[in-house]
Enzyme design. Structure first.
Site, PDB file in Angstrom:
ATOM      1  N   ARG A 106       0.837  -1.209   0.000  1.00  0.00           N
ATOM      2  CA  ARG A 106       0.000   0.000   0.000  1.00  0.00           C
ATOM      3  C   ARG A 106       0.871   1.258   0.000  1.00  0.00           C
ATOM      4  NH1 ARG A 106      -4.599   0.434   4.268  1.00  0.00           N
ATOM      5  NH2 ARG A 106      -5.009   2.208   2.914  1.00  0.00           N
ATOM      6  N   THR A 153       0.914  10.902  13.500  1.00  0.00           N
ATOM      7  CA  THR A 153       0.427   9.633  12.964  1.00  0.00           C
ATOM      8  C   THR A 153       0.169   8.610  14.066  1.00  0.00           C
ATOM      9  OG1 THR A 153       2.701   8.920  12.540  1.00  0.00           O
ATOM     10  CG2 THR A 153       1.530   9.972  10.730  1.00  0.00           C
ATOM     11  N   PHE A 155      -0.614   4.377  15.555  1.00  0.00           N
ATOM     12  CA  PHE A 155       0.168   3.136  15.625  1.00  0.00           C
ATOM     13  C   PHE A 155      -0.296   2.063  14.654  1.00  0.00           C
ATOM     14  CE2 PHE A 155      -3.380   2.555  18.618  1.00  0.00           C
ATOM     15  CZ  PHE A 155      -3.884   1.341  18.200  1.00  0.00           C
ATOM     16  N   HIS A 157      -1.093   1.664  11.445  1.00  0.00           N
ATOM     17  CA  HIS A 157      -0.409   1.463  10.167  1.00  0.00           C
ATOM     18  C   HIS A 157       0.904   2.236  10.242  1.00  0.00           C
ATOM     19  CE1 HIS A 157      -3.608  -0.663   8.080  1.00  0.00           C
ATOM     20  NE2 HIS A 157      -4.463   0.243   8.473  1.00  0.00           N
ATOM     21  N   GLU A 182       4.257   6.954  19.691  1.00  0.00           N
ATOM     22  CA  GLU A 182       5.332   6.423  20.538  1.00  0.00           C
ATOM     23  C   GLU A 182       5.288   4.896  20.599  1.00  0.00           C
ATOM     24  OE1 GLU A 182       1.745   6.800  23.109  1.00  0.00           O
ATOM     25  OE2 GLU A 182       2.713   8.062  21.602  1.00  0.00           O
ATOM     26  N   GLU A 252      -8.504  12.915  10.936  1.00  0.00           N
ATOM     27  CA  GLU A 252      -9.040  11.620  10.537  1.00  0.00           C
ATOM     28  C   GLU A 252      -9.129  10.819  11.823  1.00  0.00           C
ATOM     29  OE1 GLU A 252     -10.083   8.401   9.916  1.00  0.00           O
ATOM     30  OE2 GLU A 252      -8.080   7.783   9.312  1.00  0.00           O
ATOM     31  N   THR A 287     -11.350   1.900   9.382  1.00  0.00           N
ATOM     32  CA  THR A 287     -12.389   1.469   8.447  1.00  0.00           C
ATOM     33  C   THR A 287     -12.709  -0.016   8.563  1.00  0.00           C
ATOM     34  OG1 THR A 287     -10.717   1.119   6.746  1.00  0.00           O
ATOM     35  CG2 THR A 287     -11.831   3.260   6.758  1.00  0.00           C
ATOM     36  N   GLU A 380     -16.201   2.825  19.249  1.00  0.00           N
ATOM     37  CA  GLU A 380     -15.321   2.088  18.355  1.00  0.00           C
ATOM     38  C   GLU A 380     -14.574   1.002  19.124  1.00  0.00           C
ATOM     39  OE1 GLU A 380     -12.095   3.043  14.866  1.00  0.00           O
ATOM     40  OE2 GLU A 380     -12.050   4.311  16.650  1.00  0.00           O
ATOM     41  N   ARG A 441     -10.584   1.201  -0.938  1.00  0.00           N
ATOM     42  CA  ARG A 441     -10.284   2.400  -1.700  1.00  0.00           C
ATOM     43  C   ARG A 441      -8.954   2.185  -2.406  1.00  0.00           C
ATOM     44  NH1 ARG A 441      -8.835   3.481   3.623  1.00  0.00           N
ATOM     45  NH2 ARG A 441      -6.869   4.570   3.992  1.00  0.00           N
TER      46      ARG A 441
END
Length: 478
Positions: A106, A153, A155, A157, A182, A252, A287, A380, A441
């Site tokens: 990816r 960012t 963890f 991905h 971290e 996001e 997702t 979630e 996607r």
């Protein structure tokens, strides 16, 4: 090379290509067996200041071809070392080696598409003589880079989330300060080193790991930072939105993505999508399938088939080639998932497959008869849980799907085009995929959610490149 033999070493962040030397280190441990995978020298507030100053001072201005060449060279280097990256991802994140290898693929696509987009002229032309008030002029547009952006960012991905943020910025010429999770910082640092090797001017990229109050908060709130791009929890995202000040913010956040299976669905397809969507990447995708809504008339048949399918998803040592589901990110996360499953059972649900936990390793778990009000499907649940909810009518499915605070992605399994179109129109989600998992996607297509899943600003290579730049117009006599 197995994850158990991944080279242990000290890792360092970088301020514009210069190693951050510190006496304080952060240990990164494997979620599977708690061994130390590596340790990272921690940055401090002064390092954040230097990173901003270096970015603002600038350096060589990159042409479109320069940007294309650097990103494409990074892509080639990544493919040459894809197994090294996959082993590192698996070691620090606990993801099975299969998923880690998939992630490098990816990331390759992000680099490929961003390199291609860097070569494209994205300007527009507007004629001004189109009304009685017009003139013999033309207005032209071009895109200019921002002064400096901050990317934070998560963890789940460790590679792909990083490339999705920093590469579109580089593609438009915007310098970036990267603050990785971290929990999985090693892959991010390795990617930064790859970009430097590919020829990226050092001022274009810094990577810092350090205490929130020393790094993330001061950088987020600094007025010299023109954009903050964050992927992570709703609570932190909303805190950033309320404290970042006058700047662009890309959020996001979480997802609570339903897979809706109508009675006319292809059963084999529906079961495959439910299992893949629930268990791939240990269920740790914003997702991922978080709720499986199945129409009453096929409910029992579906649950029976899903239990058989789930048995194929072997869980265990992430380094084992036969493992399909590795750990979640840490034991605390696994305990939370175990807890919400037990809560659902107390409300009348039944664990019909899996459910056992050992440390951060949680078996793929199928839970039937889950009430729509159970915490595991209202909030979630970030792990390999497959909660199945029964519904009678399409109206009820839409109501249940739209009832939570989230609105990221959804999947619908049906062979009825009329039903498909209705659900596309009435589900309040950023994405509705027909006969596919919610997360499907390509890396260049728009991606993002509404409500607590984000501000509606899209990611994906093309949309992100727009966010990391601004439109300048100019006009000339014509």
């Amino acid at each position: 090379m197995s994850a158990n033999t991944t080279q242990l070493k000290d890792w360092y962040g970088y301020v514009a290509g210069e190693k951050i030397l510190s006496d304080t280190f952060h240990e990164v441990k494997s979620p599977y067996d708690n061994r130390v995978v590596g340790r990272v020298a921690l940055a401090g507030k002064k390092d954040g200041e230097r990173a901003i100053e270096k970015a603002l001072a600038g350096g060589k201005k990159l042409s479109r071809f320069d940007r294309y060449s650097i990103i494409d060279r990074t892509r080639i280097l990544l493919m040459e070392r894809k197994e090294e990256f996959a082993q590192l991802i698996s070691a620090e994140a606990g993801l099975c080696i299969r998923d880690a290898r998939y992630e490098t693929g990816r990331a390759h696509d992000v680099l490929l598409f961003a390199a291609m987009e860097a070569l494209k002229d994205d300007g527009q032309i507007f004629s001004c003589d189109i009304s009685p008030n017009g003139k013999a002029r033309k207005i032209f547009t071009l895109r200019e880079p921002l002064t400096v952006a901050l990317c934070i960012t998560p963890f789940n991905h460790p590679l792909n989330q990083v490339v999705h943020k920093i590469i579109p910025a580089i593609a438009v010429g915007t310098p970036v300060i990267l603050k990785p999770s971290e929990k999985t910082p090693l892959t991010a640092i390795k990617l930064v080193e790859l970009l430097y090797e590919a020829g990226l001017p050092p001022h274009m990229l810094s990577v810092l790991l350090g205490p929130t109050k020393e790094i993330a908060e001061p950088l987020t709130q600094d007025p010299r930072i023109e954009l903050v791009s964050f992927t992570g929890s709703v609570a932190v995202g909303k805190h950033i939105a309320s404290t970042a000040g006058y700047k662009k913010v890309i959020l996001e956040l979480g997802g609570n993505d339903p897979l809706i299976v109508l009675e006319d669905a292809d059963m084999k397809l529906a079961v495959t999508l439910a299992a893949e969507g629930s268990f791939k990447n240990s269920g740790q995708r914003c997702t991922a399938v978080k709720r499986i809504l199945v129409q009453e008339s096929i409910y029992d048949q579906f649950v029976e088939a899903l239990v058989k399918k789930a048995a194929e998803y072997v869980s265990g040592d992430p380094a084992d080639e036969n493992t399909i589901v590795g750990t979640v990110i840490d034991e605390a996360s696994a305990i939370y998932l175990e807890t919400v499953a037990k809560e659902a059972v107390a409300m009348g649900a039944k664990i019909v497959f899996g459910g056992k936990r050992s440390g951060a390793l949680l078996e793929p778990t199928v839970i039937a008869d889950v009430p729509p009000t159970a915490r595991m499907v209202v909030q979630e649940s970030f792990g390999p849980l497959a909660p199945v909810i029964k519904f009678k009518t399409i109206e009820e499915a839409i109501e249940i799907s739209n009832s939570t605070a989230f609105g990221l992605s959804s999947g619908v399994v049906t062979n009825n085009m009329q039903h498909a179109i209705r659900l596309v129109k009435e589900l309040r989600m950023g994405t509705v995929n027909i006969n596919e998992v919610p997360g499907y996607r390509i890396e260049s297509s728009p991606f993002g959610g509404v409500k607590d899943s984000g501000l509606g600003i899209k990611e994906g290579v093309i949309e992100a490149m727009k966010c990391f730049s601004y439109v300048k117009t100019y006009s000339l006599p014509w």
